[in-house]
Design a protein around this motif. Structure first.
Motif, short mmCIF file in Angstrom:
data_model
loop_
_atom_site.label_atom_id
_atom_site.label_comp_id
_atom_site.label_asym_id
_atom_site.label_seq_id
_atom_site.Cartn_x
_atom_site.Cartn_y
_atom_site.Cartn_z
N ARG A 5 37.21 38.24 24.39
CA ARG A 5 36.04 39.11 24.38
C ARG A 5 35.01 38.63 25.41
NH1 ARG A 5 35.28 43.77 22.68
NH2 ARG A 5 36.19 43.32 20.67
N CYS A 8 36.34 39.23 28.90
CA CYS A 8 36.31 40.66 29.19
C CYS A 8 34.88 41.10 29.51
CB CYS A 8 36.87 41.46 28.00
SG CYS A 8 36.86 43.25 28.23
N ASP A 9 33.93 40.63 28.71
CA ASP A 9 32.52 40.96 28.96
C ASP A 9 32.05 40.47 30.32
OD1 ASP A 9 32.41 42.17 26.47
OD2 ASP A 9 31.36 40.50 25.49
N HIS A 12 36.66 40.23 33.45
CA HIS A 12 38.05 39.85 33.70
C HIS A 12 39.01 40.88 33.10
CE1 HIS A 12 36.91 36.01 35.40
NE2 HIS A 12 36.05 35.89 34.40
N ALA A 15 41.75 39.75 30.55
CA ALA A 15 41.21 39.46 29.22
C ALA A 15 40.99 40.75 28.44
CB ALA A 15 39.91 38.67 29.33
N CYS A 16 40.51 41.79 29.12
CA CYS A 16 40.32 43.09 28.45
C CYS A 16 41.66 43.66 27.99
CB CYS A 16 39.63 44.08 29.39
SG CYS A 16 37.97 43.61 29.91
N LEU A 39 39.48 49.35 25.59
CA LEU A 39 39.73 48.10 26.31
C LEU A 39 40.82 48.25 27.37
CD1 LEU A 39 39.44 45.77 23.22
CD2 LEU A 39 37.94 45.70 25.25
N ALA A 43 40.30 47.74 31.33
CA ALA A 43 41.18 46.84 32.10
C ALA A 43 41.84 47.59 33.25
CB ALA A 43 42.23 46.22 31.18
#
Length: 176
Positions: A5, A8-9, A12, A15-16, A39, A43
């Protein structure tokens, strides 16, 4: 899940996509196909082939979103273009499952509003799917929609600055 998380935030894509997979399966986070779709799309938009495939599969099978093979096709195409063999396989499967001639007819129907409520964006998505599947007519129709959009933009600028010219940007009644 917490580290995915955070990553992703921070932007990346991988990661998402990983967090999307966890959300889809309910591993380490509550199972939430709508969040998984969000998500995966995030991504995919950041260049992750895995994200594009994940979003495509959710759309194709109607998990967390309405089932829509026309939306899934371009997602698979993006994944394939990014080097994902799984994306290429899914695109071939989606293309082989549908009549490209019928897809072009649907695209034209939505583009012109003939027999269905007009939805030019949906029409374009049908042409894009057909073109992604290698259909030359779909590619030609997609090109025509882009030409129409450029003409329309020029008309609007002309009208705005000169006060003259046609402002209607409705698609023609025939082929785009």
């Amino acid at each position: 899940a917490r580290l995915f998380r955070k990553s992703c935030d921070l932007g990346h894509a991988a990661a998402c996509a990983s967090l999307g997979l966890l959300s889809k399966k309910g591993q380490g986070v509550p199972r939430d196909p709508v969040e998984a779709m969000r998500l995966f799309r995030l991504a995919c938009g950041r260049g992750s082939a895995i994200g594009c495939v994940g979003a495509g599969l959710l759309v194709e099978f109607g998990e967390g979103t309405p089932k829509d093979f026309v939306v899934a096709g371009p997602l698979y195409s993006q994944a394939c273009d990014a080097g994902s063999e799984f994306g290429c396989e899914n695109l071939r499967r989606a293309c082989g499952r549908n009549s490209l001639e019928d897809i072009n007819v649907l695209g034209l129907a939505y583009w012109t509003g003939r027999e269905v409520p007009q939805d030019t964006a949906k029409g374009v998505s049908f042409f894009q799917f057909s073109c992604d599947c290698g259909d030359l007519l779909g590619c030609a129709q997609l090109g025509e929609t882009q030409t129409h959009a450029r003409r329309c933009a020029r008309r609007e600028v002309l009208h705005q600055y000169v006060g003259a010219g046609q402002t209607s940007c409705e698609p023609a009644s025939g082929v785009p």
